[in-house]
Scaffold this active site. Sequence first.
Site, PDB file in Angstrom:
ATOM      1  N   GLU A 114      10.252   1.215  10.392  1.00  0.00           N
ATOM      2  CA  GLU A 114      11.290   2.230  10.190  1.00  0.00           C
ATOM      3  C   GLU A 114      10.588   3.572  10.308  1.00  0.00           C
ATOM      4  O   GLU A 114       9.804   3.959   9.433  1.00  0.00           O
ATOM      5  CB  GLU A 114      11.956   2.045   8.820  1.00  0.00           C
ATOM      6  CG  GLU A 114      13.274   2.791   8.689  1.00  0.00           C
ATOM      7  CD  GLU A 114      13.097   4.162   8.074  1.00  0.00           C
ATOM      8  OE1 GLU A 114      13.150   5.153   8.848  1.00  0.00           O
ATOM      9  OE2 GLU A 114      12.902   4.252   6.858  1.00  0.00           O
TER      10      GLU A 114
ATOM     11  N   CYS B 182      13.694  10.891   6.883  1.00  0.00           N
ATOM     12  CA  CYS B 182      13.573  10.436   8.269  1.00  0.00           C
ATOM     13  C   CYS B 182      14.872  10.622   9.055  1.00  0.00           C
ATOM     14  O   CYS B 182      14.845  10.841  10.263  1.00  0.00           O
ATOM     15  CB  CYS B 182      13.122   8.973   8.317  1.00  0.00           C
ATOM     16  SG  CYS B 182      14.120   7.873   7.307  1.00  0.00           S
TER      17      CYS B 182
ATOM     18  N   LYS C 289       0.852  -1.186   0.000  1.00  0.00           N
ATOM     19  CA  LYS C 289       0.000   0.000   0.000  1.00  0.00           C
ATOM     20  C   LYS C 289       0.887   1.233   0.000  1.00  0.00           C
ATOM     21  O   LYS C 289       1.529   1.543   0.991  1.00  0.00           O
ATOM     22  CB  LYS C 289      -0.930   0.043   1.214  1.00  0.00           C
ATOM     23  CG  LYS C 289      -2.068   1.069   0.999  1.00  0.00           C
ATOM     24  CD  LYS C 289      -2.652   1.620   2.274  1.00  0.00           C
ATOM     25  CE  LYS C 289      -1.935   2.828   2.792  1.00  0.00           C
ATOM     26  NZ  LYS C 289      -2.056   4.050   1.926  1.00  0.00           N
TER      27      LYS C 289
ATOM     28  N   GLU D  70      10.049  15.919  15.549  1.00  0.00           N
ATOM     29  CA  GLU D  70      10.366  15.833  14.124  1.00  0.00           C
ATOM     30  C   GLU D  70       9.481  16.802  13.343  1.00  0.00           C
ATOM     31  O   GLU D  70       8.252  16.712  13.387  1.00  0.00           O
ATOM     32  CB  GLU D  70      10.148  14.408  13.617  1.00  0.00           C
ATOM     33  CG  GLU D  70      10.539  14.219  12.162  1.00  0.00           C
ATOM     34  CD  GLU D  70      10.390  12.783  11.688  1.00  0.00           C
ATOM     35  OE1 GLU D  70      11.251  12.331  10.919  1.00  0.00           O
ATOM     36  OE2 GLU D  70       9.420  12.121  12.089  1.00  0.00           O
TER      37      GLU D  70
END
Length: 497
Positions: A271, A305, A196, A401
Amino acid sequence: MLADLPILPQTQAFLARKHRMLIGEQWLDAASGNTMSFRNPATGEVLGDVPSAAKEDVDRAVQSARLAFDDSPWSRMRPRERQNLLWRLADLMERDAQELAELECLNNGKSAAVARVMDVQLAIDFLRYMAGWATKIEGATVDVSMPLMPDDQFHGFIRREAVGVVGAIVAWNFPLLLACWKLGPALATGCTVVLKPADETPLTALKLADLVLEAGYPAGVFNVITGTGLNAGVALTQHPGVDKLTFTGSTEVGKQIGKAAMENMTRVTLELGGKSPTIVMADADLQQAAAGAATAIFFNQGQVCCAGSRLYVHRKHFDNVIADIAGIANGMKLGNGLDPSVQMGPLISAKQQDRVTGYINLGRELGATIACGGEGFGPGYFVKPTVIVDVDQKHRLVQEEIFGPVLVAMPFDDIDEAVRLANDNPYGLGASIWSNDLSAVHKMIPRIKSGSVWVNCHSALDPALPFGGYKLSGVGREMGAAAIEHYTELKSVLIKL
């Protein structure tokens, strides 16, 4: 409008076609008939529509993958044949590399030129690396003791077997590369996949599905479902027919997927996010360090990331390094990624643009200094490369973040303080140290709590090196031999002779 853009006719044709999901060997609409739009982030304009899958569609895709895994030519295929199919897929991607790069640019906003040499090439290299693992998956024989049966003889061995049906959910920042990070080890080990893609970036996943079929993979080995995370994503994570889930994305969503996986004891790798430190030591080559720190945060619009979003510079060089990075930021050309002279494209969406500028405004409200940038603009979803100083280590700008081109920078006085500040964060995905003092660097590396430590570079990835995080940055590893372990199960066998 599209006819005026400098893109290949093949890219034009792919955009113009009716987009459907791949389930088995059929291209299908959602059972409900529902669709959802995807946009060009550089303009904000709708590029097209894809099916919006729900539980019924996910179930059909998982059943297709299950049949292919349990009883199909794929389930009886030898390692050499799996290897050759991966090589064939990589060759086809290389043939269509420019088209893949342009689709990535149009759907994600990143530079097409950069996508060609980075995203697409890394994906090709990774599939070729993983192709080699197909013929190198090994078990072991064990000379067992069996003390309770001293008069009998035994043969013991360990098999490493494919885990089964893999549900893969990938983020929008590197749509093609992340899909291949999942697909490579899954296909090398003999698993089947239901992928997906992110809601915002379905295009290269659908193009990849085209190439998988062209490569000659049996029906059901690779399935692609498009849809929202709330519908298709949740249905996939909760499906009892999925043996392993692999996810790349935010820590918040990763936690939810991890909890869902535990309900069915589904194997899972995650992750997740990061807030990676860049540490510039007193002896560093300052010009190299400033350029490296700028690339670490501004590459891919900061939507990485492991972006170097926290900068720690030795106090005696702090002002000079900040001035150099600000100079680099102010000189960057922003615009449509189809223009090869553009150095930074847009963010993925209006929502992300609002999120990033919201953090910048929060810094202003709390008295931080904006050394450069600090503004969003349109059309499209652009944010100028931004450097923020005079920020407290405990501030949200430092701890959370942002996922945009925003660098927060602070000085330090000695190595111990640098290590303490680097580790003072809930994430632990990557870190870089800029120094020519190898003794100091080697002493620092074991103390940095992150899955990767780069020295005099940042976000430098290789297929042979495992990638993943400590703390809230995830569970498990992508790439390298470690990835094979996550797509296989161990079976112990004991035979009484």
